[in-house]
Design an enzyme around this catalytic site. Structure first.
Site, PDB file in Angstrom:
ATOM      1  N   CYS A 166       0.857  -1.191   0.000  1.00 57.58           N
ATOM      2  CA  CYS A 166       0.000   0.000   0.000  1.00 57.58           C
ATOM      3  C   CYS A 166       0.880   1.223   0.000  1.00 57.58           C
ATOM      4  O   CYS A 166       1.936   1.232   0.629  1.00 57.58           O
ATOM      5  CB  CYS A 166      -0.838   0.057   1.268  1.00 57.58           C
ATOM      6  SG  CYS A 166      -2.134  -1.144   1.268  1.00 57.58           S
ATOM      7  N   GLU A 194       1.448  -3.838  -5.560  1.00 64.42           N
ATOM      8  CA  GLU A 194       0.357  -4.806  -5.411  1.00 64.42           C
ATOM      9  C   GLU A 194      -0.889  -4.300  -6.133  1.00 64.42           C
ATOM     10  O   GLU A 194      -1.176  -3.107  -6.122  1.00 64.42           O
ATOM     11  CB  GLU A 194       0.068  -4.973  -3.901  1.00 64.42           C
ATOM     12  CG  GLU A 194      -0.918  -6.062  -3.585  1.00 64.42           C
ATOM     13  CD  GLU A 194      -1.177  -6.167  -2.074  1.00 64.42           C
ATOM     14  OE1 GLU A 194      -0.215  -6.439  -1.326  1.00 64.42           O
ATOM     15  OE2 GLU A 194      -2.326  -5.969  -1.663  1.00 64.42           O
TER      16      GLU A 194
HETATM   17  N1  ACO Z   1      -5.362  14.320 -10.165  1.00 70.00           N
HETATM   18  C1  ACO Z   1      -4.630  14.154 -11.286  1.00 70.00           C
HETATM   19  N2  ACO Z   1      -3.375  13.675 -11.283  1.00 70.00           N
HETATM   20  C2  ACO Z   1      -2.868  13.353 -10.090  1.00 70.00           C
HETATM   21  C3  ACO Z   1      -3.570  13.497  -8.877  1.00 70.00           C
HETATM   22  C4  ACO Z   1      -4.873  14.018  -8.947  1.00 70.00           C
HETATM   23  N3  ACO Z   1      -5.591  14.199  -7.836  1.00 70.00           N
HETATM   24  N4  ACO Z   1      -2.787  13.099  -7.851  1.00 70.00           N
HETATM   25  C5  ACO Z   1      -1.627  12.712  -8.391  1.00 70.00           C
HETATM   26  N5  ACO Z   1      -1.681  12.864  -9.743  1.00 70.00           N
HETATM   27  C6  ACO Z   1      -0.621  12.584 -10.698  1.00 70.00           C
HETATM   28  C7  ACO Z   1       0.321  13.767 -10.706  1.00 70.00           C
HETATM   29  O1  ACO Z   1      -0.071  14.681 -11.686  1.00 70.00           O
HETATM   30  C8  ACO Z   1       1.651  13.145 -10.973  1.00 70.00           C
HETATM   31  O2  ACO Z   1       1.854  12.934 -12.333  1.00 70.00           O
HETATM   32  P1  ACO Z   1       2.695  13.981 -13.230  1.00 70.00           P
HETATM   33  O3  ACO Z   1       3.971  14.213 -12.505  1.00 70.00           O
HETATM   34  O4  ACO Z   1       2.844  13.229 -14.502  1.00 70.00           O
HETATM   35  O5  ACO Z   1       1.855  15.188 -13.302  1.00 70.00           O
HETATM   36  C9  ACO Z   1       1.522  11.756 -10.359  1.00 70.00           C
HETATM   37  O6  ACO Z   1       0.144  11.494 -10.234  1.00 70.00           O
HETATM   38  C10 ACO Z   1       2.204  11.678  -9.017  1.00 70.00           C
HETATM   39  O7  ACO Z   1       2.008  12.850  -8.314  1.00 70.00           O
HETATM   40  P2  ACO Z   1       2.709  13.057  -6.923  1.00 70.00           P
HETATM   41  O8  ACO Z   1       2.495  14.464  -6.475  1.00 70.00           O
HETATM   42  O9  ACO Z   1       4.104  12.555  -6.963  1.00 70.00           O
HETATM   43  O10 ACO Z   1       1.867  12.047  -6.041  1.00 70.00           O
HETATM   44  P3  ACO Z   1       1.084  12.289  -4.685  1.00 70.00           P
HETATM   45  O11 ACO Z   1       2.017  12.748  -3.617  1.00 70.00           O
HETATM   46  O12 ACO Z   1      -0.122  13.078  -4.920  1.00 70.00           O
HETATM   47  O13 ACO Z   1       0.726  10.774  -4.312  1.00 70.00           O
HETATM   48  C11 ACO Z   1      -0.693   8.902  -4.345  1.00 70.00           C
HETATM   49  C12 ACO Z   1       0.107   9.888  -5.204  1.00 70.00           C
HETATM   50  C13 ACO Z   1       0.236   8.201  -3.359  1.00 70.00           C
HETATM   51  C14 ACO Z   1      -1.319   7.844  -5.236  1.00 70.00           C
HETATM   52  C15 ACO Z   1      -1.774   9.730  -3.597  1.00 70.00           C
HETATM   53  O14 ACO Z   1      -2.671  10.251  -4.530  1.00 70.00           O
HETATM   54  C16 ACO Z   1      -2.532   8.968  -2.552  1.00 70.00           C
HETATM   55  O15 ACO Z   1      -2.041   8.740  -1.459  1.00 70.00           O
HETATM   56  N6  ACO Z   1      -3.786   8.584  -2.876  1.00 70.00           N
HETATM   57  C17 ACO Z   1      -4.649   7.904  -1.931  1.00 70.00           C
HETATM   58  C18 ACO Z   1      -4.170   6.502  -1.660  1.00 70.00           C
HETATM   59  C19 ACO Z   1      -3.967   5.723  -2.931  1.00 70.00           C
HETATM   60  O16 ACO Z   1      -4.802   5.723  -3.818  1.00 70.00           O
HETATM   61  N7  ACO Z   1      -2.810   5.029  -3.009  1.00 70.00           N
HETATM   62  C20 ACO Z   1      -2.467   4.172  -4.105  1.00 70.00           C
HETATM   63  C21 ACO Z   1      -3.190   2.887  -3.964  1.00 70.00           C
HETATM   64  S1  ACO Z   1      -2.515   1.622  -4.970  1.00 70.00           S
HETATM   65  C22 ACO Z   1      -1.442   0.778  -3.924  1.00 70.00           C
HETATM   66  O17 ACO Z   1      -1.477   1.022  -2.753  1.00 70.00           O
HETATM   67  C23 ACO Z   1      -0.460  -0.184  -4.486  1.00 70.00           C
END
Ligand code: ACO
Ligand code: ZN
Length: 495
Positions: A350, A384
């Protein structure tokens, strides 16, 4: 009109039942009464509160984090669709199509603006990849198609394309790496796994479909939860719960938290600080040795992670907590968990960036760190499955940037007209699993098949847009600062 009817009827509010679908005015959405715009939603639950009837609605085709309690005046009763009897289980709202990969999410500003015309849902990615594969396979099988050895000499596309990478470059992939099987984002990946600190859940209880926490306070932030998390019921009725940002224990009032903070000895997560560069640190902790912290971390994470249920057995996992340091201590920014032993080569179970820190590049930093660990282990890895919508976006973006970085830096070796590399070499250099490398190259539409060989063609626009995004990605993981030796958990017997 019968109750089973799916057509529009006028009906009093008392006839709205769980499982009904009807247009609902979204928070911050346009007022359908003025604009005629509303969003189709399903009623998941109904409750009466202080003489008011409240409806918990899920907006169809929107991510569940937008689900909310609404009052009667937000419902457009003129277009109500009653649950069909043959769909049964209407009270659990099971007639909402279940989506684990919600790439098609339409969201309000706070949510991803997934405006890309390229659908990113698992099945559609798979379909596209399979289509491409079939085309490639077909070409391979075509007797008229030249297929001269596949390791073939460097060929340029039509012989007319300039070869310098950085402008319009080509890289030959040799030897031919089979493009099957493709495992990323396959339907099997939606099969619930019973392992994982937050194992995938079957989503069949209405209760877990309803956000149960109004607000949390963590350090200097107040954060609105996105999803259900199994905190004790007695605290879920509170307007806010107060979490110690260092040990993650929760309290029911700010006063209680203040008392706790006076006693709490921690200013950082437990475990070992295995990385520090600038203000960013990573702490590694063992889910068995630091069980309470690990469980509290999972509870907190579940507030922002859908498609996973909480799994109390944290023993099989390691947790990597990323912090930002200032005078007051090491503040948690995000984390990822990792199985001590993964039979499926998962290097992340996760992953989460806490909402106040999201969209600032921390997610990519967490992902980069997870692959750095895999490099130290001498393995390739993959997250995962299933991935969430935001997880998929982040991984795809990371894979794209990482692979392009390598391709663009590639120079032809002596005597070669064009640089060459194999897919395995990309995997070795990045620790990205082969399927993810292949899906990234395929999605980027970089792979061309020409005269029995695969050629990657990088056009100017792609190279330029890559240069621009990399300029913005200032904070990177620097392996010099990682002090870590992988453990062979298989040899240790018990975790
Ligand atoms: N809308 C559009 N694009 C987004 C968004 C959003 N809300 N959030 C992130 N992105 C894109 C970014 O644009 C970036 O891409 P780019 O550099 O090409 O523009 C990319 O995703 C990563 O952005 P970061 O700022 O590095 O990521 P962030 O710190 O926001 O973390 C994460 C990404 C961990 C998925 C976060 O959104 C989160 O914690 N979400 C909730 C939990 C979740 O869904 N986790 C993943 C589950 S899958 C698993 O656990 C294996
Ligand atoms: Zn504490």
């Amino acid at each position: 009109m019968s109750e089973d009817s799916n057509s529009a009827i006028l009906d009093p509010i008392s006839n709205v039942t769980e499982g009904c679908r009807l247009p609902v005015l979204m928070s911050n959405g346009e007022d359908w009464r003025k604009s005629g715009h509303s969003t189709l939603a399903e009623v998941i639950s109904i409750k009466d509160l202080e003489n008011k009837r409240l409806f918990y609605v899920h907006y169809i085709d929107y991510n569940k984090r937008l689900d909310e309690w609404v009052e009667e005046d937000r419902l457009d009763l003129r277009k109500i669709q009653y649950p069909r009897r043959d769909l049964a289980s209407s009270t659990t709202g099971l007639n909402t199509p279940k989506k684990t990969l919600t790439g098609a999410t339409n969201s309000r500003p706070s949510s991803p603006g997934l405006t890309t015309p390229d659908p990113i849902t698992g099945p559609s990615v798979l379909a596209a990849l399979q289509q491409k594969q079939q085309k490639i396979k077909k070409r391979k099988l075509d007797p008229n198609e030249e297929d001269d050895g596949r390791r073939a000499s460097i060929g340029s596309l039509g012989g007319s394309i300039g070869s310098s990478i950085g402008s319009l470059g080509e890289i030959e992939i040799a030897p031919l790496t089979p493009l099957t099987p493709l495992t990323p984002l396959t339907p099997q990946q939606n099969v619930p796994r019973q392992t994982g600190s937050l194992a995938t859940h079957s989503d069949d209880h209405a209760i877990t479909r309803i956000k149960n926490m109004k607000m949390i306070e963590l350090g200097k932030y107040r954060i609105k939860p996105w999803y259900f998390s199994p905190y004790p019921q007695e605290i879920t009725s509170l307007d806010c719960i107060y979490i110690c940002e260092f040990c993650l224990k929760y309290r029911k009032s700010r006063k209680c938290l203040e008392r706790h903070l006076h006693k709490c000895p921690f200013k950082h997560p437990p475990g070992n600080e295995i990385y520090r560069k600038g203000s960013v640190s990573f702490f590694e902790l063992d889910g068995r040795k630091n069980k309470l912290y690990a469980q509290n971390l999972c509870l907190l994470a579940k507030l922002f992670l859908d498609h996973k249920t909480l799994y109390y057995d944290t023993d099989p996992f390691l947790f990597y907590v990323m912090t930002e340091c200032d005078m007051r201590g090491y503040h948690i920014v995000g984390y990822f968990s990792k199985e001590k032993e993964s039979s499926e080569d998962y290097n992340v179970a996760c992953i989460l960036t806490l909402p106040p820190y999201q969209r600032k590049g921390y997610g990519k930093l967490l992902i980069e760190f997870s692959y750095e660990l895999s490099k130290f282990e001498g393995k390739t890895g993959s997250p995962e499955k299933p991935l969430s919508d935001l997880g998929l976006l982040s991984y795809r973006s990371y894979w794209k940037q990482t692979i392009l970085e390598i391709l663009i830096a590639l120079k032809p070796q002596e005597g070669q007209e064009k640089p060459q590399l194999t897919i395995n070499e990309i995997c070795e250099q990045t620790s990205i699993k082969k399927e993810d490398v292949i899906s990234t190259l395929t999605n980027l539409e970089l792979i061309n098949y020409y005269r029995g060989q695969y050629i990657l063609t990088l056009n100017k626009e792609l190279v330029e847009s890559h240069r621009k995004v990399m300029e913005k990605r200032k904070v990177r993981i620097d392996s010099k600062y990682l002090h870590w030796t992988p453990k062979d958990w298989a040899k240790r017997g018990k975790w």
